[in-house]
Design an enzyme around this catalytic site. Structure first.
Site, PDB file in Angstrom:
ATOM      1  N   GLY A  47       0.818  -1.210   0.000  1.00  0.00           N
ATOM      2  CA  GLY A  47       0.000   0.000   0.000  1.00  0.00           C
ATOM      3  C   GLY A  47       0.852   1.260   0.000  1.00  0.00           C
ATOM      4  CB  SER A 114       5.085  -3.391  -2.400  1.00  0.00           C
ATOM      5  OG  SER A 114       4.941  -2.130  -2.989  1.00  0.00           O
ATOM      6  CD1 TRP A 115       2.773  -0.127   3.482  1.00  0.00           C
ATOM      7  CD2 TRP A 115       4.413   1.376   3.187  1.00  0.00           C
ATOM      8  NE1 TRP A 115       2.803   0.687   4.592  1.00  0.00           N
ATOM      9  CE2 TRP A 115       3.792   1.617   4.433  1.00  0.00           C
ATOM     10  CE3 TRP A 115       5.467   2.177   2.786  1.00  0.00           C
ATOM     11  CZ2 TRP A 115       4.207   2.639   5.281  1.00  0.00           C
ATOM     12  CZ3 TRP A 115       5.882   3.203   3.636  1.00  0.00           C
ATOM     13  CH2 TRP A 115       5.258   3.427   4.862  1.00  0.00           C
ATOM     14  CG  ASP A 267       7.599  -4.091  -9.674  1.00  0.00           C
ATOM     15  OD1 ASP A 267       6.686  -3.410 -10.169  1.00  0.00           O
ATOM     16  OD2 ASP A 267       7.751  -4.227  -8.446  1.00  0.00           O
ATOM     17  CG  HIS A 295       4.263  -4.518  -7.553  1.00  0.00           C
ATOM     18  ND1 HIS A 295       5.506  -4.172  -7.049  1.00  0.00           N
ATOM     19  CD2 HIS A 295       3.372  -4.157  -6.598  1.00  0.00           C
ATOM     20  CE1 HIS A 295       5.366  -3.615  -5.862  1.00  0.00           C
ATOM     21  NE2 HIS A 295       4.081  -3.608  -5.556  1.00  0.00           N
TER      22      HIS A 295
END
Length: 321
Positions: A47, A114-115, A267, A295
């Protein structure tokens, strides 16, 4: 890696769930799946604001692992939905530790993409003694350059997707996109806001190398909350000092902890060039580079690589790709 490791494990129902009351009126949702006496693993979603999915637990054998899914402040089933009050990165790191103590877990494997990988690195630097391992996918470094790349810098690589933004008047000057978006989300009428949400979705999918979809009203509402929370973070540089993730990685490089990074080489949300920089600060970390994958954690090759690493950790206490 066994042949079975190419498919996710069958879903099992949570054996426990709950909400933790936190500062700022937040109530943090968590659930546990798999074996209560198994290897504890915490999954950190991306996110900011995306929330967890039960599908994430499928990477872990429910007969071996105790899987903890956590919805970060404002995300998923946590309440208030999309809440920005007292919602910062330091608060999220503290929440992870509060949950660990609440569940009476001494040490756990932490997995994030990711986050979620950003938070995993920062949490490991703050509480290195509480991790048995760290598994990262397509990590986000949260630098000014990373935000500039996502919000406009990548448009020459994805001109068709950029046209959705351009049709709404998106600026192309460096650094101008985020303030413009924040104003749009603050003042645009609902019909126009739906167009901005759709454009963001199309853009995000293009960089992730995943297909976009037609959005219904429920999708629009859910993405609106998520993107509003992301804007709250991105407008504040994710509440992280410039270079803070790389500095945190450098601090955990000397900790005796298995660390592995899985990177999709196609990605454009979290490019492989950023992971290469991260690995310079984590010289003892392993890395699996997956060709032709963006991703998406559930792309077949990415899924197989992650499952193999998780399987080896259960057997060996380390990652053996």
């Amino acid at each position: 890696m066994s042949a079975a490791s190419t498919a996710l494990h069958s879903p099992v129902q949570p054996f426990a769930s709950g909400w933790l009351p936190l500062s700022g009126g937040h109530r943090l949702y968590y659930e546990q799946r798999g074996l209560a006496a198994g290897i504890p693993v915490l999954i950190l979603h991306g996110g900011p604001g995306s929330g967890c999915s039960p599908l994430m637990a499928g990477f872990f054998d429910p007969e071996l692992y105790r899987v903890i899914l956590l919805d970060q402040r404002g995300a998923g089933k946590s309440r208030p939905a999309g809440g920005c009050e007292e919602n910062t990165t330091p608060a999220l790191i503290d929440d992870i530790e509060v949950l660990r103590r609440h569940l009476e877990i001494d040490r756990w494997l932490v997995m994030g993409g990711s986050w979620g990988a950003t938070l995993g690195i920062l949490y490991a630097a703050a509480h290195p003694g509480q991790l048995s391992g760290l598994l990262l996918r397509n990590p986000f470094l949260a630098r000014a350059a990373d935000l500039e790349w996502f919000f406009g810098g990548a448009r020459q690589h994805h001109p068709e997707a950029w046209q959705h933004w351009a049709a709404l008047g998106a600026p192309e000057a460096p650094g101008a996109m985020l303030p413009w978006l924040a104003e749009c989300f603050r003042s645009a009428p609902p019909s126009a806001l739906a167009e901005h949400v759709t454009a963001w979705h199309v853009w995000e999918c293009a960089l992730a190398r995943t297909p976009s979809r037609a959005l219904n009203s429920a999708d629009i509402d859910a993405l609106h909350l998520r993107y509003r929370l992301q804007l709250h973070y991105f407008r504040q540089a994710c509440f992280i000092a410039e270079g803070g993730v790389l500095a945190a990685a450098e601090r955990i490089a000397t900790v005796n902890m298995p660390i592995h990074v899985v990177q999709g080489l196609a990605d454009h949300v979290c490019p492989a060039s950023a992971t290469a920089m991260l690995l310079e600060n984590l010289p003892n970390a392993g890395c699996t580079r997956v060709e032709g994958v963006g991703h998406d954690p559930y792309a077949p090759a990415m899924q197989a690589a992650t499952l193999g690493l998780v399987e080896s950790f259960a057997a060996l206490g380390r990652f053996a790709p």
